[in-house]
Scaffold this active site. Structure first.
Site, PDB file in Angstrom:
ATOM      1  N   PRO A  22       0.802  -1.227   0.000  1.00  0.00           N
ATOM      2  CA  PRO A  22       0.000   0.000   0.000  1.00  0.00           C
ATOM      3  C   PRO A  22       0.839   1.283   0.000  1.00  0.00           C
ATOM      4  O   PRO A  22       0.435   2.294  -0.574  1.00  0.00           O
ATOM      5  CB  PRO A  22      -0.805  -0.089   1.296  1.00  0.00           C
ATOM      6  N   ASP A 249      14.794  50.207   8.002  1.00  0.00           N
ATOM      7  CA  ASP A 249      15.812  50.764   8.890  1.00  0.00           C
ATOM      8  C   ASP A 249      16.267  49.736   9.907  1.00  0.00           C
ATOM      9  O   ASP A 249      15.881  48.583   9.871  1.00  0.00           O
ATOM     10  CB  ASP A 249      15.371  52.093   9.503  1.00  0.00           C
ATOM     11  N   LYS A 271      18.868  54.228  10.734  1.00  0.00           N
ATOM     12  CA  LYS A 271      19.428  55.279  11.574  1.00  0.00           C
ATOM     13  C   LYS A 271      19.866  54.666  12.886  1.00  0.00           C
ATOM     14  O   LYS A 271      19.189  53.840  13.449  1.00  0.00           O
ATOM     15  CB  LYS A 271      18.354  56.310  11.927  1.00  0.00           C
ATOM     16  N   GLY A 303       8.054  48.848  14.774  1.00  0.00           N
ATOM     17  CA  GLY A 303       6.904  49.250  15.589  1.00  0.00           C
ATOM     18  C   GLY A 303       5.774  49.800  14.750  1.00  0.00           C
ATOM     19  O   GLY A 303       5.388  49.211  13.742  1.00  0.00           O
ATOM     20  N   ASP A 304       5.254  50.947  15.167  1.00  0.00           N
ATOM     21  CA  ASP A 304       4.182  51.609  14.435  1.00  0.00           C
ATOM     22  C   ASP A 304       4.762  52.857  13.768  1.00  0.00           C
ATOM     23  O   ASP A 304       5.512  53.595  14.397  1.00  0.00           O
ATOM     24  CB  ASP A 304       3.078  52.005  15.424  1.00  0.00           C
ATOM     25  N   ILE A 307       4.232  56.250  15.608  1.00  0.00           N
ATOM     26  CA  ILE A 307       4.680  56.489  16.983  1.00  0.00           C
ATOM     27  C   ILE A 307       6.204  56.612  16.964  1.00  0.00           C
ATOM     28  O   ILE A 307       6.909  55.626  16.724  1.00  0.00           O
ATOM     29  CB  ILE A 307       4.211  55.363  17.925  1.00  0.00           C
ATOM     30  N   THR A 332       3.344  48.759  18.400  1.00  0.00           N
ATOM     31  CA  THR A 332       4.423  49.631  18.853  1.00  0.00           C
ATOM     32  C   THR A 332       5.214  48.962  19.980  1.00  0.00           C
ATOM     33  O   THR A 332       4.713  48.057  20.656  1.00  0.00           O
ATOM     34  CB  THR A 332       3.842  50.991  19.291  1.00  0.00           C
ATOM     35  N   MET A 384      13.650  55.455  23.249  1.00  0.00           N
ATOM     36  CA  MET A 384      14.957  56.082  22.992  1.00  0.00           C
ATOM     37  C   MET A 384      15.537  56.724  24.250  1.00  0.00           C
ATOM     38  O   MET A 384      16.129  57.797  24.192  1.00  0.00           O
ATOM     39  CB  MET A 384      14.820  57.157  21.887  1.00  0.00           C
ATOM     40  N   GLY A 413      12.931  43.687  22.884  1.00  0.00           N
ATOM     41  CA  GLY A 413      11.668  43.077  23.287  1.00  0.00           C
ATOM     42  C   GLY A 413      11.004  42.279  22.171  1.00  0.00           C
ATOM     43  O   GLY A 413      11.132  42.606  20.999  1.00  0.00           O
TER      44      GLY A 413
HETATM   45  N1  SAH Z   1       8.068  53.445  15.738  1.00  0.00           N
HETATM   46  C1  SAH Z   1       8.667  52.638  16.765  1.00  0.00           C
HETATM   47  C2  SAH Z   1       9.554  53.443  17.683  1.00  0.00           C
HETATM   48  C3  SAH Z   1      10.758  54.004  17.041  1.00  0.00           C
HETATM   49  S1  SAH Z   1      11.778  54.884  18.168  1.00  0.00           S
HETATM   50  C4  SAH Z   1       7.565  51.927  17.556  1.00  0.00           C
HETATM   51  O1  SAH Z   1       6.385  52.222  17.371  1.00  0.00           O
HETATM   52  O2  SAH Z   1       7.904  51.045  18.337  1.00  0.00           O
HETATM   53  C5  SAH Z   1      12.988  53.685  18.600  1.00  0.00           C
HETATM   54  C6  SAH Z   1      12.833  53.240  20.034  1.00  0.00           C
HETATM   55  O3  SAH Z   1      11.767  52.311  20.148  1.00  0.00           O
HETATM   56  C7  SAH Z   1      14.023  52.511  20.577  1.00  0.00           C
HETATM   57  O4  SAH Z   1      15.037  53.405  21.028  1.00  0.00           O
HETATM   58  C8  SAH Z   1      13.426  51.740  21.733  1.00  0.00           C
HETATM   59  O5  SAH Z   1      13.231  52.561  22.849  1.00  0.00           O
HETATM   60  C9  SAH Z   1      12.057  51.387  21.179  1.00  0.00           C
HETATM   61  N2  SAH Z   1      12.013  50.042  20.610  1.00  0.00           N
HETATM   62  C10 SAH Z   1      11.672  49.710  19.352  1.00  0.00           C
HETATM   63  N3  SAH Z   1      11.697  48.370  19.183  1.00  0.00           N
HETATM   64  C11 SAH Z   1      12.065  47.852  20.375  1.00  0.00           C
HETATM   65  C12 SAH Z   1      12.265  46.535  20.856  1.00  0.00           C
HETATM   66  N4  SAH Z   1      12.091  45.459  20.085  1.00  0.00           N
HETATM   67  N5  SAH Z   1      12.643  46.362  22.138  1.00  0.00           N
HETATM   68  C13 SAH Z   1      12.818  47.425  22.947  1.00  0.00           C
HETATM   69  N6  SAH Z   1      12.639  48.682  22.544  1.00  0.00           N
HETATM   70  C14 SAH Z   1      12.262  48.918  21.286  1.00  0.00           C
END
Ligand code: SAH
Length: 462
Positions: A22, A249, A271, A303-304, A307, A332, A384, A413
């Site tokens: 089979p 970035d 950056k 992130g977003d 923000i 974010t 930051m 994170g």
């Molecule tokens: N637009 C992004 C933020 C950009 S400013 C957002 O919405 O998350 C960059 C900062 O975001 C970093 O200096 C740190 O403080 C934070 N950040 C972004 N990703 C992160 C991660 N994976 N872990 C911890 N901090 C983070």
């Protein structure tokens, strides 16, 4: 990658199957549907194999002999005798003939994937032999998710390829054309079973297309989330897979970049603090220029985008230049890092509000509304803020926040490299002084940080 995936053309190719049970039947069924000429060596065939394919195969009703392997393109062993299976594998490998021994990856020079067959669309899934059950589960999901009429759609597209080539000379324009077909009303007609109507519409669309119609591209500003690719939205993923060019970035992780279209151009515009790989003005202009060349441009941001992401600045010029754009929100850092660190940003017993601020230093100090940040029952999230951390802690204490207020730093994170450092306002600067905490790191200040003791759930592997 454990294995290199390929699809083999077996039409009219001599293939040997050792075994007639089979398991052999299942493999023979697939190989015959790919057009192979099959010889089976087995003392006897199971009745199903005999009934279904007895007429289409050559059967040598005897035991396997060493000389049997000569002259075949592909060999499969599916007997219940381990010695025979091993012997077939050894002989085939020494003669450089690809060999598969069913369910014994260590004896195989190729393995067969689970498949979803929507011919001519064929999807192969492999776990490199480690977890066939997982592959089968994925296959079931895909079976449910991909309409049966995909095959018909693909075959019709194949039929009109040449016609479109005559009408549209640029390869990129043809790809854009097909992308619209597979995501638009024509595909929907196919999926709803109206293939004749769909084909008519496709025909008309090709007649109306011509090289003169220079298409304007589009820019998609996409939030890629904090790092874990699973946190992307469906929309982000769909658009990322249609990109011609990706501008990204530093915060965009490699696994996320790998989810963009394989042959998209990647441009790093990252950056670091105060070190702009490409100045913001140039990024804005580049987005406009690429879109004007007709490209689908993905601008990926950590992130977003809205923000602390300069998303607003980047689309301002697009809007002024009349370039179409879409914006996709992302998770974010505040929300991703807090969740993966087990720290709720608000909690009825601890914080009724939370504020997001940037701790970016200007001229060696942080210019923030300290009185507002010192408000009780509030969680303060600082983006930051790593370099300015000692200054921030000192300012908050000066403005009346308890020196023992809990504080957490979440480094990288949501990723497998996430690290969380906890302490209090008066000792955190010392705690981190001798540790190598590096960007990206998010700061969370407030009594919610203590909840982590109970709620931490995410343990990265490394
Ligand atoms: N637009 C992004 C933020 C950009 S400013 C957002 O919405 O998350 C960059 C900062 O975001 C970093 O200096 C740190 O403080 C934070 N950040 C972004 N990703 C992160 C991660 N994976 N872990 C911890 N901090 C983070």
């Amino acid at each position: 990658m454990q294995n290199y995936p390929i699809f083999v053309d077996l039409k009219e190719q001599a293939c040997l199957m050792v075994g007639g049970g089979p398991v052999a039947l299942r493999k023979i069924r697939l190989m015959l549907s790919a057009g192979a000429n099959i010889t089976v060596v087995a003392p006897e065939l199971c009745s199903d194999l005999e009934d279904e394919f007895g007429e289409q195969i050559v059967h040598h009703a005897r035991k396997f002999e060493d000389s049997d392997i000569a002259g075949y393109r592909l060999i499969t062993a599916a007997t219940s005798d381990p010695d025979v299976n091993r012997r077939v594998s050894e002989l085939a490998q020494s003669a450089d003939i690809p060999v598969n021994v069913v369910d014994q990856p260590e004896l195989c020079s190729f393995i067969t994937p689970s498949i979803v067959d929507r011919s001519p669309v064929l999807i192969a899934i492999s776990t490199g032999g480690d977890a066939p059950v997982l592959a089968r589960m994925l296959r079931t999901k895909l079976e449910a998710f991909i309409p049966a009429s995909y095959g018909k759609l693909a075959a019709t597209m194949g039929k009109y390829r040449d016609a479109l080539k005559k009408a549209v000379s640029e390869e990129r324009d043809r790809r854009l054309f097909w992308e619209k077909v597979v995501q638009g009303p024509i595909a929907e007609l196919f999926f709803s079973g109206q293939s004749a109507e769909a084909e008519k519409m496709l025909h008309k669309k090709i007649d109306n297309s011509s090289d003169e119609q220079q298409t304007l591209g589009e820019v998609w500003l996409i939030g890629a989330g904090p790092g874990d690719p699973d946190l992307l939205t469906f929309r982000a993923l769909r658009l990322m897979q249609q990109a011609d060019v990706v501008l990204y970035d530093r915060l965009v992780s490699e696994p996320i970049l790998n989810l963009t279209r394989r042959d998209a151009d990647r441009i790093y515009v990252g950056k670091r603090r105060a070190d702009h790989a490409v100045p913001q003005g140039e990024i804005n202009q580049l987005l406009v220029d690429l879109a004007k060349q007709g490209k689908s441009v993905v601008r990926l941001k950590g992130g977003d985008p809205f923000i602390f992401g300069r998303g607003g600045e980047e689309i301002e010029l697009l809007a002024e230049s009349g370039v179409p754009f879409q914006i996709v929100p992302g998770i974010t850092a505040a929300s991703g890092c807090a969740t993966y660190a087990g720290i709720p940003l608000t909690h009825r017993d601890h914080a009724q509000s939370c504020v997001f601020v940037t701790g970016h230093l200007k001229d060696g100090s942080v210019d923030l509304n300290w009185n507002m940040l010192a408000t009780p029952n509030q969680t303060v999230i600082i983006y930051m803020g790593l370099v300015g951390l000692p200054h921030i802690c000192q300012k908050l204490i000066e403005h009346g926040v308890s020196p023992t207020m809990p504080i957490a730093l979440v480094e990288q994170g949501t990723t497998q490299r996430q690290k969380v450092y906890t302490g209090q306002l008066d000792n955190m600067p010392d705690l981190i002084a001798d540790q190598t905490v590096s960007a990206p790191t998010l700061i969370i200040i407030g009594s919610v940080v203590n909840l982590r003791n109970k709620l931490a759930w995410f343990s990265p592997e490394s």
